[in-house]
Scaffold this active site. Sequence first.
Site, PDB file in Angstrom:
ATOM      1  N   ARG A  35      68.224  71.927  87.276  1.00 47.20           N
ATOM      2  CA  ARG A  35      67.139  71.687  88.242  1.00 47.20           C
ATOM      3  C   ARG A  35      67.616  72.131  89.610  1.00 47.20           C
ATOM      4  O   ARG A  35      68.766  72.549  89.747  1.00 47.20           O
ATOM      5  CB  ARG A  35      66.755  70.199  88.235  1.00 47.20           C
ATOM      6  CG  ARG A  35      67.960  69.288  88.361  1.00 47.20           C
ATOM      7  CD  ARG A  35      67.583  67.814  88.284  1.00 47.20           C
ATOM      8  NE  ARG A  35      68.785  66.986  88.299  1.00 47.20           N
ATOM      9  CZ  ARG A  35      68.793  65.680  88.382  1.00 47.20           C
ATOM     10  NH1 ARG A  35      67.661  65.014  88.442  1.00 47.20           N
ATOM     11  NH2 ARG A  35      69.913  64.996  88.404  1.00 47.20           N
ATOM     12  N   GLU A  87      65.981  65.111  95.976  1.00 46.19           N
ATOM     13  CA  GLU A  87      67.349  65.410  96.435  1.00 46.19           C
ATOM     14  C   GLU A  87      67.561  66.913  96.672  1.00 46.19           C
ATOM     15  O   GLU A  87      68.347  67.561  95.968  1.00 46.19           O
ATOM     16  CB  GLU A  87      68.381  64.888  95.439  1.00 46.19           C
ATOM     17  CG  GLU A  87      68.461  63.386  95.398  1.00 46.19           C
ATOM     18  CD  GLU A  87      69.561  62.864  94.477  1.00 46.19           C
ATOM     19  OE1 GLU A  87      70.210  63.664  93.788  1.00 46.19           O
ATOM     20  OE2 GLU A  87      69.758  61.641  94.455  1.00 46.19           O
ATOM     21  N   CYS A 142      70.418  85.371  97.805  1.00 41.90           N
ATOM     22  CA  CYS A 142      69.703  86.574  97.358  1.00 41.90           C
ATOM     23  C   CYS A 142      69.306  87.437  98.575  1.00 41.90           C
ATOM     24  O   CYS A 142      69.518  87.049  99.722  1.00 41.90           O
ATOM     25  CB  CYS A 142      68.465  86.174  96.558  1.00 41.90           C
ATOM     26  SG  CYS A 142      67.124  85.549  97.590  1.00 41.90           S
ATOM     27  N   HIS A 190      71.918  56.825  80.839  1.00 41.90           N
ATOM     28  CA  HIS A 190      71.919  56.297  82.211  1.00 41.90           C
ATOM     29  C   HIS A 190      71.206  54.948  82.237  1.00 41.90           C
ATOM     30  O   HIS A 190      70.198  54.756  81.557  1.00 41.90           O
ATOM     31  CB  HIS A 190      71.203  57.282  83.151  1.00 41.90           C
ATOM     32  CG  HIS A 190      71.457  57.002  84.595  1.00 41.90           C
ATOM     33  ND1 HIS A 190      70.942  55.892  85.235  1.00 41.90           N
ATOM     34  CD2 HIS A 190      72.173  57.665  85.529  1.00 41.90           C
ATOM     35  CE1 HIS A 190      71.338  55.899  86.504  1.00 41.90           C
ATOM     36  NE2 HIS A 190      72.089  56.969  86.703  1.00 41.90           N
ATOM     37  N   GLU A 194      70.483  62.350  80.463  1.00 40.39           N
ATOM     38  CA  GLU A 194      70.442  61.035  81.099  1.00 40.39           C
ATOM     39  C   GLU A 194      70.056  59.933  80.120  1.00 40.39           C
ATOM     40  O   GLU A 194      69.639  58.849  80.524  1.00 40.39           O
ATOM     41  CB  GLU A 194      69.527  61.084  82.324  1.00 40.39           C
ATOM     42  CG  GLU A 194      70.209  61.921  83.405  1.00 40.39           C
ATOM     43  CD  GLU A 194      69.477  62.005  84.719  1.00 40.39           C
ATOM     44  OE1 GLU A 194      68.237  61.958  84.699  1.00 40.39           O
ATOM     45  OE2 GLU A 194      70.138  62.146  85.761  1.00 40.39           O
ATOM     46  N   LYS A 195      70.219  60.217  78.829  1.00 41.25           N
ATOM     47  CA  LYS A 195      69.755  59.211  77.853  1.00 41.25           C
ATOM     48  C   LYS A 195      70.588  57.932  77.887  1.00 41.25           C
ATOM     49  O   LYS A 195      70.140  56.890  77.452  1.00 41.25           O
ATOM     50  CB  LYS A 195      69.679  59.799  76.446  1.00 41.25           C
ATOM     51  CG  LYS A 195      70.977  60.251  75.823  1.00 41.25           C
ATOM     52  CD  LYS A 195      70.697  60.804  74.420  1.00 41.25           C
ATOM     53  CE  LYS A 195      71.930  61.200  73.664  1.00 41.25           C
ATOM     54  NZ  LYS A 195      72.541  62.432  74.171  1.00 41.25           N
ATOM     55  N   CYS A 213      71.128  79.574  98.404  1.00 40.49           N
ATOM     56  CA  CYS A 213      70.845  80.819  97.692  1.00 40.49           C
ATOM     57  C   CYS A 213      71.306  81.996  98.563  1.00 40.49           C
ATOM     58  O   CYS A 213      71.172  81.951  99.785  1.00 40.49           O
ATOM     59  CB  CYS A 213      69.352  80.905  97.408  1.00 40.49           C
ATOM     60  SG  CYS A 213      68.876  82.467  96.637  1.00 40.49           S
ATOM     61  N   GLU A 252      66.434  55.218  94.813  1.00 43.66           N
ATOM     62  CA  GLU A 252      67.121  55.141  93.519  1.00 43.66           C
ATOM     63  C   GLU A 252      68.379  54.291  93.652  1.00 43.66           C
ATOM     64  O   GLU A 252      69.113  54.398  94.629  1.00 43.66           O
ATOM     65  CB  GLU A 252      67.564  56.527  93.044  1.00 43.66           C
ATOM     66  CG  GLU A 252      66.451  57.472  92.683  1.00 43.66           C
ATOM     67  CD  GLU A 252      67.002  58.821  92.202  1.00 43.66           C
ATOM     68  OE1 GLU A 252      68.157  58.877  91.744  1.00 43.66           O
ATOM     69  OE2 GLU A 252      66.279  59.814  92.329  1.00 43.66           O
TER      70      GLU A 252
END
Length: 684
Positions: free
Chosen positions: A117, A156, A163, A362, A359-360, A161, A311
């Site tokens: 991401r 977040e 490019c 977490h 994240e299973k 980059c 969070e």
Amino acid sequence: MKQAPISAKLPVMMHGADYNPDQWLNYPEVLKEDIRLMKLAGCNVMAVGIFSWASLEPEEGRFTFEWLDRLLDSFADNGIYAWLATPTGARPNWMSEKYPEVLRVGPNRVRNLHGMRHNHCYNSPIFREKTKIINSKLAQRYAKHPAVIGWHINNEYSGECHCDYCQGAFQEWIRRKYESLDALNEAWWTTFWAHTYSSWSQIESPAPHGEFAVHGHNLDWRRFVSDQHIDFLQFEIEAVRPFNPSLPVTTNMHMIESIDYRKMAKRLDVVSWDAYPTWHDRKDDSELGAYFGFYHDLFRSLLRKPFVLMESTPSMTNWQGVSKLKQPGMHKLSSLQAVAHGSDSIQYFQWRKSRGSSEKFHGAVVDHAGHEHTRVFRDVASLGGTLAELTELVGTTRPAETAILFDWDNRWAIKDAQGPRNSGLHYEETVHAHYKAFWEQGVPADIIGSEDGFEGYKLIVAPMLYLCSEETGRKLQQFVEDGGTLVTTYWSGVVNETDLCHLGGFPGPLRKTLGIWAEEIEALHDHEANSITMLEGNALGLQGSFKAVELCELIHSEGAEALAVYGESFFAGRPALTVNKLGAGRAYHMAARHQDDFLNAFYVGIVRDCGIKRAVDAVLPAGVTAQVRTDGLKDYIFLMNFSGILQEITLDDCSYTDAESGLPIEQQLKLDVHGVRVVCRTRE
Ligand code: GAL
């Protein structure tokens, strides 16, 4: 003295989590059960749609909002609200496949593949176009939905980059800033190693196989990258704002060094951030308690008003080296710590554990077991009850008379320089160590930047202010002349805003204010130390000797009075701690780095001399802090025990009541291991 609540629709303490219903669309019974569980846990808000782009636009131009319609309607029916996210933290596969220009290019000039991401170029016209379309469609549909209380923009922001679009934007940014190549070459000192630019097109981003030795260039690249994030944030905001200008906007921040959050915050209505302490790494959590106290204060200080803890984990954090569980009491302590420092919300990552992917495992409010009969769920529900009792605190502020100066560009510049201690300059650690001395005393502090106003503070502490412009020097001088107290340390006033050394002697623009000249600085190995000895009858009343480690400056007094002198090597007898009187104020300088024992003793003296108010006038055992919020009439004091052992405090003579129960508080107060009490008293 109270600020308006973050949302007029939900003028209570917010409690909730990141919620990913799009992962469960094939499990309708789960979605139904979630609503029941949210109510049971005392949750009133969810952050929704953060990574939902592929579920909202499964193919280019085909939109599927029905699942979100159903969800938000059902929230509205059940008294649950939503921070609605723009889904731009992650991008659908179809976009990268069809338009590879949306993918980021690394510093080595290699384009990333699709994946993970936060991996998109903010200057790609296609990415901007697609962002504008999805954001404005969301806003058009939901900006006035009764369940929606605000925008959670992206997630977040981070990264950079390199490019061609970004190179062009960087050149443009530099050109606008310096206007002429001569000005640029002077500001970056490019005659060094024949780096002189003879055309704007020669400017490129720093690269491991190219240019990385020109400090002014590196510093401007970091400023540019930060500005790119802010510019993209603004672009996202402009796509949603017109559909309901009254809806507050936030983006969740993290402890990311590459964005100048102080600048970014100016685009937001409310600051939010994500905190993941590694509690219980040691029995005594006070180091970490103070560390996170600092960050809560930093994020609150960005807009100087209550923030959102967007969070935190209800139990373990699966990306940490060792994922500890929260011991009994810690969930309440760490959550109320955020409230103590100014949060009007406690939110988690995540509501329900995902079934697959990274994240299973977490922590989540709802585990794979899928019901409420878990230790974590009970802790969360119990906190929901506590927060419901603290509605009165919503909008209250922190009465800070002390400010710690912590600038992003100083942070970037100080670490980029070669020397004087490449094996560890410990800038952030130094700032935290100074903050901790206030935390231990229960003294509220703001964390400010050089461009903030200095009015209203009695004390400004500026550890390692290496990058200090003439303008900042003038402001600090004025602050002292007007009666303020300033504390600085070694390695201050060294470079200006383009990373060029101040000529004529360090600490440059602070020299007059401090009344010293720092002629040289020496770094020590970890196994070495010097010492300082307090001089008889010194104004702070300190006695004895203290260790000096890592960095020691050889300074001359130019009017400042020595309070302590060095004890070892050829430094012996030279000033090590000074105070200079200027106008109605005074400026202290620590020439060497010290450990907690000195900092604690020093700042007890400073707090007393400056007449700075502590949260409570009581002896606080090490690892126990007291933090305060106020509405101007009533103070709310959070007594928090991070020491890992049972503690007792004897409160002063004011009459205190328990903020949760309203009952009077005993003067002799016990604090359990990980214990926290919120008490209130009427202001005099
Ligand atoms: C945060 C991020 C969340 C989640 C969380 C896990 O940094 O915003 O999406 O990944 O970490 O701790």
